[in-house]
Motif scaffolding. Structure first.
Motif, PDB file in Angstrom:
ATOM      1  N   SER A 219       0.649  -1.180   0.013  1.00 22.51           N
ATOM      2  CA  SER A 219      -0.074   0.011   0.005  1.00 22.51           C
ATOM      3  C   SER A 219       0.944   1.214  -0.059  1.00 22.51           C
ATOM      4  O   SER A 219       2.111   1.170   0.278  1.00 22.51           O
TER       5      SER A 219
ATOM      6  N   GLN B 156      -0.843   5.515  -7.845  1.00 25.80           N
ATOM      7  CA  GLN B 156      -2.375   5.724  -7.735  1.00 25.80           C
ATOM      8  C   GLN B 156      -3.235   5.846  -9.003  1.00 25.80           C
ATOM      9  O   GLN B 156      -4.301   5.776  -9.065  1.00 25.80           O
TER      10      GLN B 156
ATOM     11  N   PRO C  42      -7.380   3.919 -11.379  1.00 27.39           N
ATOM     12  CA  PRO C  42      -7.036   4.355 -10.179  1.00 27.39           C
ATOM     13  C   PRO C  42      -7.098   3.476  -9.035  1.00 27.39           C
ATOM     14  O   PRO C  42      -7.617   2.355  -8.862  1.00 27.39           O
TER      15      PRO C  42
ATOM     16  N   GLU D  72      -6.530   3.138  -4.685  1.00 24.44           N
ATOM     17  CA  GLU D  72      -6.938   4.192  -3.568  1.00 24.44           C
ATOM     18  C   GLU D  72      -5.619   3.994  -2.707  1.00 24.44           C
ATOM     19  O   GLU D  72      -5.057   2.925  -2.188  1.00 24.44           O
TER      20      GLU D  72
ATOM     21  N   ARG E  40      -4.902   1.471   1.000  1.00 26.32           N
ATOM     22  CA  ARG E  40      -5.643   0.308   0.677  1.00 26.32           C
ATOM     23  C   ARG E  40      -4.562  -0.813   0.312  1.00 26.32           C
ATOM     24  O   ARG E  40      -3.978  -0.536  -0.563  1.00 26.32           O
TER      25      ARG E  40
END
Length: 192
Positions: free
Chosen positions: A70, A105, A132, A134, A137
């Motif tokens: 992430s 991203q 995209p 997030e 996450r």
């Protein structure tokens, strides 16, 4: 091989970096795995640490790789495959020709990073797949590498390219741009 990163970087890995990085930084531990941090002084305008780790033994192709990762706000966590890893006079490891499957991203980018005769690095875009992702996450980035090319996936997005690869590569993961988190890294033989 499955590597869970909650207890730090396993002994199977060594730190390395591309030609562009004039320092070596190590991952820190956070609640769920590994994370890069901030530099005390910006380097080439960048405040976030570039941190890269590779397996100490090469991987035979065809192979699959998976990175659970992430990023905060923005980032570029990636799987790296290097055709060559050089040992510098000071003991640092440096990538020669290498490839990156980058999650960010706006999607997945595939890059070939070539060392030029003058010692600089040239980045060649192999694929840009848009969708995209997030921030904050956890996402699973997978990469399938064969002698003929690369195919990266995250969620419903696929990025692929044809490019000749050697029989074996050095494989690992990198925190590049922004703060990146890593929970696990996996490698398997993929003869399909």
């Amino acid at each position: 091989m499955n590597f869970h990163l909650q207890n730090g970087l396993p002994d199977d890995f060594a730190y390395a970096a591309s030609v562009k990085i004039p320092y070596r930084a190590e991952f820190s531990r956070d609640g769920e795995g590994l994370v890069n941090g901030l530099l005390e002084q910006p380097v080439n305008g960048e405040r976030h640490q570039y941190v890269s780790a590779i397996l100490k033994r090469p991987v035979r192709l065809a192979a699959g790789f998976a990175l659970e990762t992430s990023f905060d706000h923005f980032g570029a966590p990636l799987i790296v495959l290097a055709e060559e890893v050089r040992s510098l006079p000071n003991g640092w490891l440096q990538y020669g020709l290498h490839y990156e499957a980058v999650l960010f991203q706006d999607g997945i980018n595939l890059w070939r990073l070539e060392i030029q005769p003058d010692g600089t690095q040239k980045a060649v875009s192999l694929c840009k797949a848009k969708m995209p992702f997030e921030a904050g996450r956890w996402t699973k980035l997978t990469l399938r590498a064969t002698r003929q090319g690369l195919e990266a996936r995250a969620g419903d997005l696929v990025a692929q390219c044809e490019c000749p690869l050697p029989e074996t590569v050095w494989a690992g993961f990198t925190a590049c741009e922004g703060i990146n988190h890593f929970r696990s890294f996996a490698v398997w033989q993929d003869e399909t």
